[in-house]
Design a protein around this motif. Structure first.
Motif, PDB file in Angstrom:
ATOM      1  N   PHE A   1       9.380   7.453   9.477  1.00 27.88           N
ATOM      2  CA  PHE A   1      10.457   7.831  10.127  1.00 27.88           C
ATOM      3  C   PHE A   1       9.757   7.776  11.489  1.00 27.88           C
ATOM      4  CE2 PHE A   1      13.221  10.560  12.780  1.00 27.88           C
ATOM      5  CZ  PHE A   1      14.273   9.258  12.860  1.00 27.88           C
ATOM      6  N   GLU A   2       8.812   8.515  11.837  1.00 28.55           N
ATOM      7  CA  GLU A   2       8.040   8.515  13.132  1.00 28.55           C
ATOM      8  C   GLU A   2       7.527   7.157  13.513  1.00 28.55           C
ATOM      9  OE1 GLU A   2       6.440  10.644  16.737  1.00 28.55           O
ATOM     10  OE2 GLU A   2       8.072  11.003  15.062  1.00 28.55           O
ATOM     11  N   LEU A   3       6.707   6.455  12.650  1.00 23.33           N
ATOM     12  CA  LEU A   3       6.341   5.189  12.901  1.00 23.33           C
ATOM     13  C   LEU A   3       7.455   4.189  13.104  1.00 23.33           C
ATOM     14  CD1 LEU A   3       3.813   3.856  12.919  1.00 23.33           C
ATOM     15  CD2 LEU A   3       3.891   3.092  10.756  1.00 23.33           C
ATOM     16  N   SER A   4       8.543   4.215  12.631  1.00 31.71           N
ATOM     17  CA  SER A   4       9.697   3.052  12.989  1.00 31.71           C
ATOM     18  C   SER A   4      10.173   3.659  14.231  1.00 31.71           C
ATOM     19  CB  SER A   4      10.633   3.417  11.847  1.00 31.71           C
ATOM     20  OG  SER A   4      11.463   4.835  11.836  1.00 31.71           O
TER      21      SER A   4
ATOM     22  N   GLY B   1       0.392  15.346   4.151  1.00 33.21           N
ATOM     23  CA  GLY B   1       0.748  14.400   5.013  1.00 33.21           C
ATOM     24  C   GLY B   1       0.764  12.778   4.311  1.00 33.21           C
ATOM     25  N   SER B   2       0.476  11.833   5.198  1.00 35.05           N
ATOM     26  CA  SER B   2       0.484  10.491   4.518  1.00 35.05           C
ATOM     27  C   SER B   2      -0.869  10.222   4.095  1.00 35.05           C
ATOM     28  CB  SER B   2       0.612   9.299   5.500  1.00 35.05           C
ATOM     29  OG  SER B   2      -0.174   9.773   6.679  1.00 35.05           O
ATOM     30  N   GLY B   3      -1.998  11.258   4.052  1.00 38.60           N
ATOM     31  CA  GLY B   3      -3.156  10.916   3.409  1.00 38.60           C
ATOM     32  C   GLY B   3      -3.977   9.621   3.758  1.00 38.60           C
ATOM     33  N   GLY B   4      -4.107   9.185   2.884  1.00 45.60           N
ATOM     34  CA  GLY B   4      -4.751   7.696   2.826  1.00 45.60           C
ATOM     35  C   GLY B   4      -3.859   6.649   2.872  1.00 45.60           C
TER      36      GLY B   4
ATOM     37  N   THR C   1       4.250  16.567   0.002  1.00 45.86           N
ATOM     38  CA  THR C   1       3.355  15.303   0.234  1.00 45.86           C
ATOM     39  C   THR C   1       4.352  14.092   0.574  1.00 45.86           C
ATOM     40  OG1 THR C   1       1.577  15.934  -0.751  1.00 45.86           O
ATOM     41  CG2 THR C   1       1.508  13.672  -0.546  1.00 45.86           C
ATOM     42  N   LEU C   2       5.503  13.830  -0.407  1.00 49.53           N
ATOM     43  CA  LEU C   2       6.416  12.865  -0.232  1.00 49.53           C
ATOM     44  C   LEU C   2       7.381  13.120   1.107  1.00 49.53           C
ATOM     45  CD1 LEU C   2       7.746  12.605  -3.994  1.00 49.53           C
ATOM     46  CD2 LEU C   2       6.187  10.760  -2.532  1.00 49.53           C
ATOM     47  N   SER C   3       7.538  14.338   1.391  1.00 49.20           N
ATOM     48  CA  SER C   3       8.262  14.693   2.397  1.00 49.20           C
ATOM     49  C   SER C   3       7.528  14.357   3.896  1.00 49.20           C
ATOM     50  CB  SER C   3       8.716  16.277   2.421  1.00 49.20           C
ATOM     51  OG  SER C   3       9.361  16.447   1.430  1.00 49.20           O
ATOM     52  N   SER C   4       6.203  14.604   3.746  1.00 52.22           N
ATOM     53  CA  SER C   4       5.427  14.235   4.779  1.00 52.22           C
ATOM     54  C   SER C   4       5.193  12.641   5.083  1.00 52.22           C
ATOM     55  CB  SER C   4       3.989  14.935   4.622  1.00 52.22           C
ATOM     56  OG  SER C   4       4.024  16.445   4.850  1.00 52.22           O
ATOM     57  N   MET C   5       5.086  11.975   3.975  1.00 51.79           N
ATOM     58  CA  MET C   5       4.947  10.580   4.108  1.00 51.79           C
ATOM     59  C   MET C   5       6.479   9.930   4.921  1.00 51.79           C
ATOM     60  SD  MET C   5       2.953   9.175   0.791  1.00 51.79           S
ATOM     61  CE  MET C   5       2.829   7.592   1.466  1.00 51.79           C
ATOM     62  N   VAL C   6       7.617  10.413   4.268  1.00 47.51           N
ATOM     63  CA  VAL C   6       8.788   9.922   4.925  1.00 47.51           C
ATOM     64  C   VAL C   6       8.975  10.271   6.164  1.00 47.51           C
ATOM     65  CG1 VAL C   6      11.507  10.199   4.520  1.00 47.51           C
ATOM     66  CG2 VAL C   6       9.848  10.153   2.390  1.00 47.51           C
TER      67      VAL C   6
ATOM     68  N   TRP D   1       0.771  -1.197   0.141  1.00 47.34           N
ATOM     69  CA  TRP D   1       0.110   0.016  -0.137  1.00 47.34           C
ATOM     70  C   TRP D   1       0.710   1.288  -0.061  1.00 47.34           C
ATOM     71  CZ3 TRP D   1      -3.767  -2.013   4.093  1.00 47.34           C
ATOM     72  CH2 TRP D   1      -4.797  -2.948   3.605  1.00 47.34           C
ATOM     73  N   ILE D   2       1.881   1.397   0.841  1.00 46.99           N
ATOM     74  CA  ILE D   2       2.702   2.568   0.951  1.00 46.99           C
ATOM     75  C   ILE D   2       3.418   2.768  -0.423  1.00 46.99           C
ATOM     76  CG2 ILE D   2       4.689   3.443   2.126  1.00 46.99           C
ATOM     77  CD1 ILE D   2       3.635   1.879   4.703  1.00 46.99           C
ATOM     78  N   SER D   3       3.856   1.502  -0.923  1.00 50.30           N
ATOM     79  CA  SER D   3       4.685   1.525  -2.178  1.00 50.30           C
ATOM     80  C   SER D   3       3.775   2.195  -3.408  1.00 50.30           C
ATOM     81  CB  SER D   3       5.224   0.535  -2.658  1.00 50.30           C
ATOM     82  OG  SER D   3       6.091  -0.066  -1.775  1.00 50.30           O
ATOM     83  N   HIS D   4       2.394   1.950  -3.251  1.00 49.01           N
ATOM     84  CA  HIS D   4       1.542   2.509  -4.196  1.00 49.01           C
ATOM     85  C   HIS D   4       1.364   4.057  -4.059  1.00 49.01           C
ATOM     86  CE1 HIS D   4      -2.640   3.513  -5.565  1.00 49.01           C
ATOM     87  NE2 HIS D   4      -2.220   2.670  -6.664  1.00 49.01           N
ATOM     88  N   ASP D   5       1.290   4.375  -2.711  1.00 51.47           N
ATOM     89  CA  ASP D   5       0.922   5.621  -2.279  1.00 51.47           C
ATOM     90  C   ASP D   5       1.945   6.442  -2.448  1.00 51.47           C
ATOM     91  OD1 ASP D   5      -1.857   5.582  -1.632  1.00 51.47           O
ATOM     92  OD2 ASP D   5      -1.335   4.537   0.337  1.00 51.47           O
ATOM     93  N   LEU D   6       3.110   5.999  -2.723  1.00 50.88           N
ATOM     94  CA  LEU D   6       4.430   6.554  -2.890  1.00 50.88           C
ATOM     95  C   LEU D   6       4.723   6.878  -4.503  1.00 50.88           C
ATOM     96  CD1 LEU D   6       7.065   5.319  -0.274  1.00 50.88           C
ATOM     97  CD2 LEU D   6       6.105   7.530  -0.653  1.00 50.88           C
ATOM     98  N   ARG D   7       4.092   5.919  -5.023  1.00 48.13           N
ATOM     99  CA  ARG D   7       4.157   5.951  -6.464  1.00 48.13           C
ATOM    100  C   ARG D   7       3.431   6.997  -7.220  1.00 48.13           C
ATOM    101  NH1 ARG D   7       2.773   1.065  -7.758  1.00 48.13           N
ATOM    102  NH2 ARG D   7       4.482   0.001  -7.007  1.00 48.13           N
ATOM    103  N   THR D   8       2.103   7.245  -6.643  1.00 48.89           N
ATOM    104  CA  THR D   8       1.033   8.003  -7.055  1.00 48.89           C
ATOM    105  C   THR D   8       1.764   9.632  -7.152  1.00 48.89           C
ATOM    106  OG1 THR D   8      -0.474   7.027  -6.266  1.00 48.89           O
ATOM    107  CG2 THR D   8      -1.299   9.323  -6.952  1.00 48.89           C
ATOM    108  N   PRO D   9       2.354  10.078  -6.053  1.00 47.45           N
ATOM    109  CA  PRO D   9       2.915  11.566  -6.484  1.00 47.45           C
ATOM    110  C   PRO D   9       4.231  11.550  -7.226  1.00 47.45           C
ATOM    111  CG  PRO D   9       3.199  10.765  -3.949  1.00 47.45           C
ATOM    112  CD  PRO D   9       2.510   9.727  -4.772  1.00 47.45           C
ATOM    113  N   LEU D  10       4.945  10.622  -7.192  1.00 45.57           N
ATOM    114  CA  LEU D  10       6.045  10.249  -8.180  1.00 45.57           C
ATOM    115  C   LEU D  10       5.615  10.366  -9.716  1.00 45.57           C
ATOM    116  CD1 LEU D  10       8.193   7.695  -5.758  1.00 45.57           C
ATOM    117  CD2 LEU D  10       8.908  10.124  -6.241  1.00 45.57           C
TER     118      LEU D  10
END
Length: 382
Positions: free
Chosen positions: A213-216, A342-345, A204-209, A164-173
């Protein structure tokens, strides 16, 4: 009639004979310390029979029995002892071998089946000690199977979250690449708008990253909280300010009730982040022109519950327990919303909320209520 001296002589003879035989048995057990249980048991049986026979013959010699009587008794003791030892070895050896073989088979099955998630069952009646060990193997097998199932479930969730996260990263990329190619080829109608769109997607990508990092840090336990006494109203105001631009675009009002005068010991930065994620979730799923209510109440045992109530449909009852899982979304086809930032959906926001709550010694929960959906953040008040 035996005198006191005779009794003392019998006792002394018994002690000496038994001591000598048992000393020899100890030495034999030492030499055979790596032998089987059956061989160890046979040594003890032989020592016991020899001790009784030697003591009996020695006492009879002291009592001046005839040579004929001694010979008869010696033969009786020898034959009886040999038969007893042989019978004991046969019966005992069979039971020991059966029990040990069963335990070995259980241990082998445990090793073979642990990978497949199957278990072993306790063997039938046998020696109490072996039955106890067999029951322990069964319990160990059950725990291994349970742990295996849990690991497989976590691994499946991890793979799904990565997908899922890969898919959401791929969208803005993908959008970034398209806009960059348009600018490079000179086909962009409004280069300034394209540049603004690139910057928005980078944010958006920066917020997701940052969320990843926060989650890790939360999951690895490396997050260090800097607790201080804070006004809850200040935290709520900061969190509302973060989401207010998007809320105003959709005509959503954010109001608070019962917040004034509440204080608690918490990390203001992390708790503001958790509140902002709760509010972002409410803004994302509330209908346009709706209202979000932020409220606080005191629970027993000196705990404070902070609630965010929106007018959205929420999630199905059977999925409520999963909304705080990493990457989970009720609609797998849904992608993030760039407008929300942010990480949105991506399914990270509420997982971060749970991690921050647990780091503070609290918890989170969700429930469908009349007129909307409510998320509760429970924290220690002191």
């Amino acid at each position: 009639m035996l005198s006191a001296i005779d009794y003392l002589l019998i006792v002394a003879t018994t002690i000496v004979c038994t001591g000598v035989v048992m000393g020899g048995a100890w030495w034999a057990l030492h030499l055979n310390r790596r032998g089987s249980i059956v061989s160890q048991t046979v040594i003890l049986l032989v020592a016991t029979v020899l001790s009784i026979a030697a003591t009996t013959l020695a006492v009879l010699v002291e009592m001046y029995f005839t040579a004929h009587d001694l010979t008869v008794l010696a033969w009786v003791l020898a034959v009886s002892g040999l038969i007893s030892i042989a019978a004991a070895r046969l019966l005992l050896g069979r039971r020991v071998r059966t029990s040990i073989t069963a335990l070995a088979d259980s241990a082998r099955r445990l090793g073979d089946r642990a990978g497949a998630g199957a278990g072993v069952e306790a063997d039938g009646p046998g020696w109490r000690e072996f039955e106890t060990l067999s029951a322990e193997l069964e319990e160990t097998s059950r725990r291994l199977s349970s742990a295996r199932a849990e690991i497989e479930a976590l691994d499946a969730d991890r793979r799904q979250s990565i997908a899922w996260i890969s898919h959401d990263l791929r969208t803005p990329l993908t959008g970034l690449r398209a806009m960059a190619e348009a600018l490079e080829a000179g086909t962009a109608d409004d280069p300034v708008a394209y540049a603004r769109g690139i910057r928005g997607r980078v944010d958006t990508l920066s917020s997701m990253v940052e969320d990843l990092f926060e989650l890790s840090r939360l999951q690895s336990g490396t997050l260090v909280l800097r607790r201080e006494t804070v006004e809850l109203l200040d935290l709520v105001s900061d969190a509302v300010a973060d989401v207010m631009p998007v809320a105003q675009q959709r005509g959503i009002r954010i109001v608070h009730r019962g917040i004034e005068g509440r204080v608690l010991r918490a990390d203001p930065r992390e708790l503001t982040r958790a509140l902002a994620n709760l509010l972002s979730n409410g803004v994302r799923h509330s209908p346009e022109g709706g209202e979000i209510v932020v409220s606080a109440d005191v629970l027993p045992r000196d705990r404070l519950v902070l609630s965010v109530l929106d007018q959205g449909p929420g999630v199905a009852s059977e999925h409520i327990g999963r909304i705080f899982e990493v990457g989970w979304r009720e609609d797998p086809a849904r992608t993030q919303s760039d407008d929300l930032g942010g990480s949105g959906g991506a399914g990270l926001g509420l997982a971060i909320v749970r991690g921050i709550a647990e780091a503070h010694g609290g918890d989170v929960s969700a429930q469908r209520v009349d007129g909307g959906f409510r998320l509760d953040l429970v924290l220690p008040a002191g």
